[in-house]
Design a protein around this motif. Structure first.
Motif, PDB file in Angstrom:
ATOM      1  N   THR A  46      49.906 -17.521   9.414  1.00 46.29           N
ATOM      2  CA  THR A  46      50.028 -16.083   8.923  1.00 46.29           C
ATOM      3  C   THR A  46      51.240 -15.827   8.238  1.00 46.29           C
ATOM      4  O   THR A  46      51.236 -15.233   7.080  1.00 46.29           O
ATOM      5  CB  THR A  46      50.096 -15.263  10.258  1.00 46.29           C
ATOM      6  N   THR A  47      52.491 -16.166   8.750  1.00 43.23           N
ATOM      7  CA  THR A  47      53.502 -15.877   8.059  1.00 43.23           C
ATOM      8  C   THR A  47      53.820 -16.661   6.701  1.00 43.23           C
ATOM      9  O   THR A  47      54.387 -15.868   5.671  1.00 43.23           O
ATOM     10  CB  THR A  47      54.930 -16.161   9.078  1.00 43.23           C
ATOM     11  N   ASP A  48      53.492 -17.865   6.553  1.00 45.30           N
ATOM     12  CA  ASP A  48      53.774 -18.505   5.263  1.00 45.30           C
ATOM     13  C   ASP A  48      52.735 -17.946   4.233  1.00 45.30           C
ATOM     14  O   ASP A  48      53.114 -17.745   2.942  1.00 45.30           O
ATOM     15  CB  ASP A  48      53.384 -20.144   5.379  1.00 45.30           C
ATOM     16  N   SER A  49      51.477 -17.491   4.653  1.00 48.11           N
ATOM     17  CA  SER A  49      50.809 -16.888   3.807  1.00 48.11           C
ATOM     18  C   SER A  49      51.228 -15.421   3.246  1.00 48.11           C
ATOM     19  O   SER A  49      51.083 -14.977   1.978  1.00 48.11           O
ATOM     20  CB  SER A  49      49.406 -16.755   4.310  1.00 48.11           C
ATOM     21  N   ALA A  50      51.843 -14.551   4.203  1.00 52.95           N
ATOM     22  CA  ALA A  50      52.250 -13.441   3.806  1.00 52.95           C
ATOM     23  C   ALA A  50      53.650 -13.412   3.038  1.00 52.95           C
ATOM     24  O   ALA A  50      53.724 -12.641   1.994  1.00 52.95           O
ATOM     25  CB  ALA A  50      52.562 -12.604   5.116  1.00 52.95           C
ATOM     26  N   LEU A  51      54.477 -14.481   3.309  1.00 58.02           N
ATOM     27  CA  LEU A  51      55.608 -14.550   2.414  1.00 58.02           C
ATOM     28  C   LEU A  51      54.990 -14.970   0.972  1.00 58.02           C
ATOM     29  O   LEU A  51      55.844 -14.327   0.106  1.00 58.02           O
ATOM     30  CB  LEU A  51      56.534 -15.637   2.917  1.00 58.02           C
ATOM     31  N   THR A  52      54.215 -15.752   0.718  1.00 66.41           N
ATOM     32  CA  THR A  52      53.507 -15.855  -0.227  1.00 66.41           C
ATOM     33  C   THR A  52      53.004 -14.743  -1.214  1.00 66.41           C
ATOM     34  O   THR A  52      53.226 -14.707  -2.502  1.00 66.41           O
ATOM     35  CB  THR A  52      52.728 -17.175  -0.646  1.00 66.41           C
ATOM     36  N   ALA A  53      52.142 -13.912  -0.519  1.00 69.12           N
ATOM     37  CA  ALA A  53      51.640 -12.811  -0.823  1.00 69.12           C
ATOM     38  C   ALA A  53      52.689 -11.792  -1.383  1.00 69.12           C
ATOM     39  O   ALA A  53      52.622 -11.132  -2.453  1.00 69.12           O
ATOM     40  CB  ALA A  53      50.544 -12.312  -0.136  1.00 69.12           C
ATOM     41  N   LEU A  54      53.716 -11.455  -0.527  1.00 68.73           N
ATOM     42  CA  LEU A  54      54.910 -10.701  -0.732  1.00 68.73           C
ATOM     43  C   LEU A  54      55.582 -11.093  -1.916  1.00 68.73           C
ATOM     44  O   LEU A  54      55.698 -10.032  -3.069  1.00 68.73           O
ATOM     45  CB  LEU A  54      55.725 -10.651   0.462  1.00 68.73           C
ATOM     46  N   GLY A  69      40.760 -21.752   6.364  1.00 68.93           N
ATOM     47  CA  GLY A  69      42.150 -21.540   6.246  1.00 68.93           C
ATOM     48  C   GLY A  69      42.439 -19.973   6.829  1.00 68.93           C
ATOM     49  O   GLY A  69      43.343 -19.782   7.165  1.00 68.93           O
ATOM     50  N   MET A  70      41.416 -19.302   6.160  1.00 62.59           N
ATOM     51  CA  MET A  70      41.625 -17.820   6.486  1.00 62.59           C
ATOM     52  C   MET A  70      41.627 -17.380   7.721  1.00 62.59           C
ATOM     53  O   MET A  70      42.076 -16.333   8.341  1.00 62.59           O
ATOM     54  CB  MET A  70      40.918 -17.021   5.663  1.00 62.59           C
ATOM     55  N   ILE A  71      40.944 -18.124   8.660  1.00 60.12           N
ATOM     56  CA  ILE A  71      40.728 -17.859  10.206  1.00 60.12           C
ATOM     57  C   ILE A  71      42.383 -18.149  10.723  1.00 60.12           C
ATOM     58  O   ILE A  71      42.540 -17.020  11.422  1.00 60.12           O
ATOM     59  CB  ILE A  71      40.036 -19.123  10.932  1.00 60.12           C
ATOM     60  N   GLY A  72      43.048 -18.930  10.327  1.00 56.51           N
ATOM     61  CA  GLY A  72      44.471 -18.843  10.846  1.00 56.51           C
ATOM     62  C   GLY A  72      45.171 -18.038  10.390  1.00 56.51           C
ATOM     63  O   GLY A  72      46.006 -17.444  11.184  1.00 56.51           O
ATOM     64  N   THR A  73      44.939 -17.596   9.108  1.00 55.65           N
ATOM     65  CA  THR A  73      45.817 -16.370   8.442  1.00 55.65           C
ATOM     66  C   THR A  73      45.593 -14.844   9.328  1.00 55.65           C
ATOM     67  O   THR A  73      46.234 -14.330   9.639  1.00 55.65           O
ATOM     68  CB  THR A  73      45.517 -16.226   7.056  1.00 55.65           C
ATOM     69  N   ALA A  74      44.115 -14.761   9.281  1.00 55.26           N
ATOM     70  CA  ALA A  74      43.852 -13.535   9.932  1.00 55.26           C
ATOM     71  C   ALA A  74      44.181 -13.594  11.443  1.00 55.26           C
ATOM     72  O   ALA A  74      44.222 -12.387  11.914  1.00 55.26           O
ATOM     73  CB  ALA A  74      42.108 -13.347   9.866  1.00 55.26           C
ATOM     74  N   LEU A  75      43.979 -14.495  12.168  1.00 60.65           N
ATOM     75  CA  LEU A  75      44.284 -14.445  13.838  1.00 60.65           C
ATOM     76  C   LEU A  75      45.732 -14.375  14.201  1.00 60.65           C
ATOM     77  O   LEU A  75      45.931 -13.505  14.918  1.00 60.65           O
ATOM     78  CB  LEU A  75      43.493 -15.702  14.239  1.00 60.65           C
ATOM     79  N   THR A  96      47.800 -26.413   3.925  1.00 63.84           N
ATOM     80  CA  THR A  96      48.628 -26.477   5.143  1.00 63.84           C
ATOM     81  C   THR A  96      47.833 -25.474   6.194  1.00 63.84           C
ATOM     82  O   THR A  96      47.698 -25.642   7.257  1.00 63.84           O
ATOM     83  CB  THR A  96      49.853 -25.916   4.860  1.00 63.84           C
ATOM     84  N   ASP A  97      47.366 -24.330   5.474  1.00 59.90           N
ATOM     85  CA  ASP A  97      46.389 -23.463   6.430  1.00 59.90           C
ATOM     86  C   ASP A  97      45.311 -24.057   6.896  1.00 59.90           C
ATOM     87  O   ASP A  97      44.713 -23.728   8.147  1.00 59.90           O
ATOM     88  CB  ASP A  97      46.164 -22.081   5.965  1.00 59.90           C
ATOM     89  N   THR A  98      44.749 -24.759   6.303  1.00 61.33           N
ATOM     90  CA  THR A  98      43.477 -25.573   6.684  1.00 61.33           C
ATOM     91  C   THR A  98      43.883 -26.319   7.809  1.00 61.33           C
ATOM     92  O   THR A  98      43.004 -26.394   8.858  1.00 61.33           O
ATOM     93  CB  THR A  98      42.823 -26.535   5.572  1.00 61.33           C
ATOM     94  N   LEU A  99      44.829 -27.007   7.794  1.00 61.75           N
ATOM     95  CA  LEU A  99      45.456 -28.134   9.013  1.00 61.75           C
ATOM     96  C   LEU A  99      45.710 -27.010  10.193  1.00 61.75           C
ATOM     97  O   LEU A  99      45.369 -27.291  11.265  1.00 61.75           O
ATOM     98  CB  LEU A  99      46.389 -28.829   8.605  1.00 61.75           C
ATOM     99  N   GLN A 100      46.457 -26.085   9.956  1.00 61.81           N
ATOM    100  CA  GLN A 100      47.006 -25.150  10.972  1.00 61.81           C
ATOM    101  C   GLN A 100      45.642 -24.510  11.661  1.00 61.81           C
ATOM    102  O   GLN A 100      45.752 -24.255  12.787  1.00 61.81           O
ATOM    103  CB  GLN A 100      48.203 -24.115  10.528  1.00 61.81           C
ATOM    104  N   THR A 101      44.739 -24.141  10.964  1.00 60.74           N
ATOM    105  CA  THR A 101      43.614 -23.483  11.521  1.00 60.74           C
ATOM    106  C   THR A 101      42.865 -24.511  12.290  1.00 60.74           C
ATOM    107  O   THR A 101      42.114 -24.371  13.479  1.00 60.74           O
ATOM    108  CB  THR A 101      42.657 -23.101  10.566  1.00 60.74           C
ATOM    109  N   PHE A 102      42.955 -25.785  12.077  1.00 58.66           N
ATOM    110  CA  PHE A 102      42.103 -26.855  12.982  1.00 58.66           C
ATOM    111  C   PHE A 102      42.895 -26.863  14.139  1.00 58.66           C
ATOM    112  O   PHE A 102      42.283 -26.910  15.113  1.00 58.66           O
ATOM    113  CB  PHE A 102      42.442 -28.264  12.051  1.00 58.66           C
ATOM    114  N   PHE A 103      44.054 -26.890  14.118  1.00 56.94           N
ATOM    115  CA  PHE A 103      44.810 -26.979  15.540  1.00 56.94           C
ATOM    116  C   PHE A 103      44.672 -25.765  16.209  1.00 56.94           C
ATOM    117  O   PHE A 103      44.709 -25.846  17.411  1.00 56.94           O
ATOM    118  CB  PHE A 103      46.556 -26.964  15.263  1.00 56.94           C
ATOM    119  N   LEU A 104      44.643 -24.706  15.465  1.00 61.67           N
ATOM    120  CA  LEU A 104      44.531 -23.197  16.173  1.00 61.67           C
ATOM    121  C   LEU A 104      43.288 -23.299  17.036  1.00 61.67           C
ATOM    122  O   LEU A 104      42.946 -22.930  18.273  1.00 61.67           O
ATOM    123  CB  LEU A 104      44.503 -22.244  15.175  1.00 61.67           C
TER     124      LEU A 104
END
Length: 501
Positions: free
Chosen positions: A351-359, A49-55, A184-192
């Motif tokens: 990326t954005t959903d992860s950032a919003l959660t971290a903020l 999932g971090m692949i999608g967040t980092a890219l 959700t990021d795992t799913l989104q990284t799969f699509f990416l």
């Protein structure tokens, strides 16, 4: 591919995310699940999932676009990626053990214990400002694509497109937070990842190229140069500059950033977190090779078919960020267009959903003290929702402002801004880790962290004159961190006992 079809695809995509969010968060939407996913995340899910967040959508669109930029960048970005890999190793071996040893929810808790309250609030503030700006930039890129190819057709203004995008992200993250995002990021990284490989296949198919012949085509093109060793002083692309920049930008934007570290801290223990980071690093390097290959193939295809780089509607200048969506949505078949859309949406919203959660996590923990709060669960959850909404609104306004002034590659802009905003964080942590016999003057730390970027800017603007023609690129963050470090050292005092953490 018609705008109505694209809109339908977006609705189905987000419907899937809403369903996942509901299933994951229906039993547990408390603060522990939101902030740390109850420290029960599977390391392999986090790594993937971090692949999608980092890219992000920036890598998906802007990196391929830069391959054929007029400045002649070619594959120089891969030098930066190699620096990223070195930075990830430093994070894995140096920073992660520290965070786990101190059992942190917010990584800026280290600064509080090491340096004091003012330093702690300064570090957390730097993150909030830096991540808000960089997240806005990343979301901006996908929004201008959606605006140009979908919402302009329905006469929906740009500001409303941004608002809709943020509302969608808010709606599936505000309850479950990190616990939802891990899934959700795992799913989104799969699509990416799938989109990258399928895009290469579809472009090769249109040009009647096999995998081998496509490799040869890219290799023999004018776009495939990776290593640049000429003109160390005058060129931004020099290998050493890119390696240093990539390494220290990664340490700052990943290792000193609550966003990606929050995912790592959701693993059960340090061993699993380190396995996650090493796996993630390997995938990250490989997938960037394919992004650059997509860029070369896009320009080869465009040249053969007379496709010009699209112009920006605001500035009227050619914009390489838009070449990928132009070809995918207007010059290939329906299936490649769908693949592209799934890729860019997945990359950007992961990326954005992860950032919003971290903020939200950082503000709630670092400024509201929710990890120490004695308030009732109901009150703290309600407050967390308000914070979540507030950061969504703030990102909205940053995007609107950015849209009026930007005329360059977004990937370049993100790393340029990061050099100024994340540099003081680099200096703070470096001082804390390597000057264990000295204590900072806590009340002067905010001033040092304001002065350092200003001095860095002045040096950068006059670097040719000051350093015999030297031109800074991403390694500017090293200078910024060093200036911060020196300022902290000069205003610090020696302690009688060596600090143990």
């Amino acid at each position: 591919m018609t705008p109505s079809t694209i809109l339908l695809l977006i609705i189905v995509y987000f419907g899937t995310l809403f369903y996942i969010s509901h299933r994951v968060s229906r039993k547990d939407s408390g603060n522990d699940a939101f902030f740390t996913a109850n420290k029960n995340s599977k390391w392999y899910l986090v790594a993937f999932g971090m692949i999608g967040t980092a890219l992000s959508g920036v890598t998906f669109i802007s990196v391929p676009g830069e391959v054929g930029a007029p400045s002649g960048e070619q594959f120089k970005y891969f030098q930066f990626v190699l620096g990223n890999a070195l930075g990830f190793i430093v994070i894995t071996k140096l920073l992660l053990p520290l965070y786990y040893r101190m059992n942190l929810t917010s990584i800026y808790g280290y600064i509080e214990q090491r340096m004091g309250l003012y330093s702690y609030k300064t570090a957390a503030s730097i993150f909030l400002i830096s991540r808000t700006i960089s997240s806005a930039f990343r979301l901006y890129l996908v929004v201008i694509v959606l605006q140009r190819f979908v919402f302009d057709f329905f006469h929906i203004p740009f500001a409303l497109t941004v608002l809709i995008s943020l509302l969608l992200i808010f709606s599936y993250t505000y309850r479950g937070g990190l616990k939802t995002i891990i899934i959700t990021d795992t799913l989104q990284t799969f699509f990416l990842v799938t989109s990258v490989f399928l895009t290469i296949y579809f472009i090769c198919d249109r040009m009647d190229l096999s995998a081998v012949s496509a490799f040869e085509e890219v290799k023999n093109s004018n776009y495939s140069k990776i290593f640049f060793f000429d003109d160390f002083f005058g060129s931004k692309f020099h290998f050493i500059k890119q390696i240093l920049g990539g390494m220290f930008v990664t340490i700052a934007m990943t290792g000193l950033d609550q966003d990606l570290m929050q995912k790592n801290l959701s693993c059960k223990n340090i061993g699993e977190a380190q396995k996650n980071m090493f796996t993630f690093t390997g995938i990250f390097v490989v997938i960037n090779i394919f992004f650059l290959s997509v860029g070369a193939l896009l320009y080869i295809y465009a040249n053969k078919n007379g496709i010009a780089i699209p112009t920006d509607f605001v500035t009227g200048k050619p914009r390489t960020d838009l070449l990928f969506p132009e070809i995918a949505l207007n010059h290939l078949a329906v299936v490649p267009a769908i693949v592209f859309l799934l890729g860019i949406i997945a990359a950007t919203f992961a990326t954005t959903d992860s950032a919003l959660t971290a903020l939200t996590t950082s503000f709630c923990v670092d400024f509201l003290g929710m990890d120490k709060s004695e308030n009732t669960r109901k009150n703290t959850v309600r407050t967390r929702h308000l914070v979540h909404i507030s950061f969504s609104v703030l990102i909205f306004f940053v995007i609107i402002i950015f849209n009026t002034i930007n005329d360059s590659s977004v990937v370049g802009m993100i790393f340029k801004v990061a050099s100024y905003t994340y540099g003081p964080l680099l200096g703070l942590y470096a001082f804390g880790l390597f000057q264990k016999s000295r204590n900072v003057n806590d009340k002067l730390v905010p001033l040092m962290c304001l002065v350092a970027p200003f001095v860095t800017y002045l040096i950068n603007e006059n670097s040719k004159l000051l350093f015999a023609g030297y031109v800074f690129d991403n390694e500017l963050i090293v200078l910024n961190g060093l200036i911060t470090y020196l300022g902290l050292y000069l205003t610090s005092s020696r302690t009688s006992e060596k600090i143990s953490f």
